[in-house]
Write a protein that holds these residues in place. Structure first.
Motif, PDB file in Angstrom:
ATOM      1  N   CYS A  46       0.810  -1.287   0.041  1.00  0.00           N
ATOM      2  CA  CYS A  46       0.001   0.049  -0.083  1.00  0.00           C
ATOM      3  C   CYS A  46       0.876   1.277   0.110  1.00  0.00           C
ATOM      4  CB  CYS A  46      -0.916   0.049   1.149  1.00  0.00           C
ATOM      5  SG  CYS A  46      -2.212  -1.464   1.359  1.00  0.00           S
ATOM      6  N   ILE A  47       2.174   1.111   0.193  1.00  0.00           N
ATOM      7  CA  ILE A  47       3.138   2.386   0.299  1.00  0.00           C
ATOM      8  C   ILE A  47       2.947   2.912  -1.286  1.00  0.00           C
ATOM      9  CG2 ILE A  47       5.485   3.143   0.301  1.00  0.00           C
ATOM     10  CD1 ILE A  47       5.900   0.778   2.425  1.00  0.00           C
ATOM     11  N   GLU A  48       2.779   4.146  -1.136  1.00  0.00           N
ATOM     12  CA  GLU A  48       2.948   5.250  -2.241  1.00  0.00           C
ATOM     13  C   GLU A  48       1.544   4.950  -3.063  1.00  0.00           C
ATOM     14  OE1 GLU A  48       4.731   7.562  -3.313  1.00  0.00           O
ATOM     15  OE2 GLU A  48       5.834   7.366  -1.636  1.00  0.00           O
ATOM     16  N   ARG A  49       0.459   3.873  -2.636  1.00  0.00           N
ATOM     17  CA  ARG A  49      -0.824   3.969  -3.124  1.00  0.00           C
ATOM     18  C   ARG A  49      -1.812   4.571  -2.087  1.00  0.00           C
ATOM     19  NH1 ARG A  49      -1.121  -1.820  -6.303  1.00  0.00           N
ATOM     20  NH2 ARG A  49       0.975  -1.574  -7.337  1.00  0.00           N
ATOM     21  N   ARG A  60      17.723   7.238  12.533  1.00  0.00           N
ATOM     22  CA  ARG A  60      18.557   6.129  11.927  1.00  0.00           C
ATOM     23  C   ARG A  60      17.831   6.108  10.482  1.00  0.00           C
ATOM     24  NH1 ARG A  60      15.620   2.885  15.593  1.00  0.00           N
ATOM     25  NH2 ARG A  60      14.259   1.242  14.527  1.00  0.00           N
ATOM     26  N   TRP A  61      16.584   6.790  10.269  1.00  0.00           N
ATOM     27  CA  TRP A  61      16.108   6.575   8.952  1.00  0.00           C
ATOM     28  C   TRP A  61      15.912   7.928   7.942  1.00  0.00           C
ATOM     29  CZ3 TRP A  61      10.446   3.984  10.125  1.00  0.00           C
ATOM     30  CH2 TRP A  61      10.744   2.608  10.417  1.00  0.00           C
ATOM     31  N   LYS A  62      16.852   8.760   8.418  1.00  0.00           N
ATOM     32  CA  LYS A  62      17.155  10.046   7.601  1.00  0.00           C
ATOM     33  C   LYS A  62      17.595   9.706   6.184  1.00  0.00           C
ATOM     34  CE  LYS A  62      16.642  13.449  11.105  1.00  0.00           C
ATOM     35  NZ  LYS A  62      15.327  13.730  11.113  1.00  0.00           N
ATOM     36  N   GLY A  63      16.954  10.247   5.421  1.00  0.00           N
ATOM     37  CA  GLY A  63      17.270  10.122   4.086  1.00  0.00           C
ATOM     38  C   GLY A  63      16.434   9.192   3.186  1.00  0.00           C
ATOM     39  N   TYR A  64      15.521   8.717   4.104  1.00  0.00           N
ATOM     40  CA  TYR A  64      14.437   7.727   3.503  1.00  0.00           C
ATOM     41  C   TYR A  64      12.928   8.527   3.737  1.00  0.00           C
ATOM     42  CZ  TYR A  64      17.688   4.139   3.847  1.00  0.00           C
ATOM     43  OH  TYR A  64      18.918   3.376   3.807  1.00  0.00           O
ATOM     44  N   HIS A  65      12.072   8.004   2.928  1.00  0.00           N
ATOM     45  CA  HIS A  65      10.697   8.294   3.285  1.00  0.00           C
ATOM     46  C   HIS A  65      10.222   7.295   4.314  1.00  0.00           C
ATOM     47  CE1 HIS A  65      10.955  10.794  -0.397  1.00  0.00           C
ATOM     48  NE2 HIS A  65      11.168   9.772  -1.004  1.00  0.00           N
ATOM     49  N   MET A  66       9.107   7.876   5.078  1.00  0.00           N
ATOM     50  CA  MET A  66       8.413   6.655   5.720  1.00  0.00           C
ATOM     51  C   MET A  66       6.955   6.729   5.601  1.00  0.00           C
ATOM     52  SD  MET A  66       8.453   7.127  10.024  1.00  0.00           S
ATOM     53  CE  MET A  66       6.995   8.176  10.277  1.00  0.00           C
ATOM     54  N   ALA A  67       6.188   5.544   5.887  1.00  0.00           N
ATOM     55  CA  ALA A  67       4.980   5.360   5.537  1.00  0.00           C
ATOM     56  C   ALA A  67       4.665   4.505   6.837  1.00  0.00           C
ATOM     57  CB  ALA A  67       4.453   4.760   4.425  1.00  0.00           C
ATOM     58  N   ASN A  68       3.427   4.647   7.333  1.00  0.00           N
ATOM     59  CA  ASN A  68       2.816   3.821   8.448  1.00  0.00           C
ATOM     60  C   ASN A  68       1.508   3.343   8.320  1.00  0.00           C
ATOM     61  OD1 ASN A  68       2.033   6.646   9.391  1.00  0.00           O
ATOM     62  ND2 ASN A  68       1.312   5.317  11.012  1.00  0.00           N
ATOM     63  N   THR A  69       1.159   2.211   8.992  1.00  0.00           N
ATOM     64  CA  THR A  69      -0.252   1.663   9.127  1.00  0.00           C
ATOM     65  C   THR A  69      -0.205   1.809  10.639  1.00  0.00           C
ATOM     66  OG1 THR A  69       0.432  -0.587   9.598  1.00  0.00           O
ATOM     67  CG2 THR A  69       0.147  -0.031   7.337  1.00  0.00           C
TER      68      THR A  69
END
Length: 97
Positions: A46-49, A60-69
């Motif tokens: 479902c990420i990006e949808r 530690r997630w700097k530089g990434y995108h984040m998505a959550n349920t």
């Protein structure tokens, strides 16, 4: 849309539910564990949808995108038509170490 799930992400999901099954061995069935793992993987697709892109809350997630349920947070990159999920964290473990 293409999805690539990195080994680290897959290991985080399976190890979380394996640990739950060890802790609650008399109340947590193998079928429920398989369903929970399956639901986590469904959420990845479902990420990006339907899951919104967010700024990461973990350093530690700097530089990434984040998505959550409601249960899982995912760190990922997005390049054209490819979503690469690099890490996952269960909601109850979302804190800096």
């Amino acid at each position: 849309m293409n999805y690539v799930i990195r080994k680290r992400c897959a290991q985080k999901i399976t190890s979380f539910y394996r640990n739950v099954s060890k802790k609650y061995k008399h109340a947590y069935s193998l079928e429920l564990m398989e369903k929970n793992v399956h639901d986590a993987y469904d959420a990845i697709y479902c990420i990006e949808r339907t899951l919104l892109r967010r700024e990461p809350t973990l350093s530690r997630w700097k530089g990434y995108h984040m998505a959550n349920t409601d249960k899982w947070y995912f760190a990922y990159t997005f390049d054209g038509e490819t979503v690469t999920v690099v890490d996952a964290c269960h909601a109850q473990n979302m804190h800096e170490k």
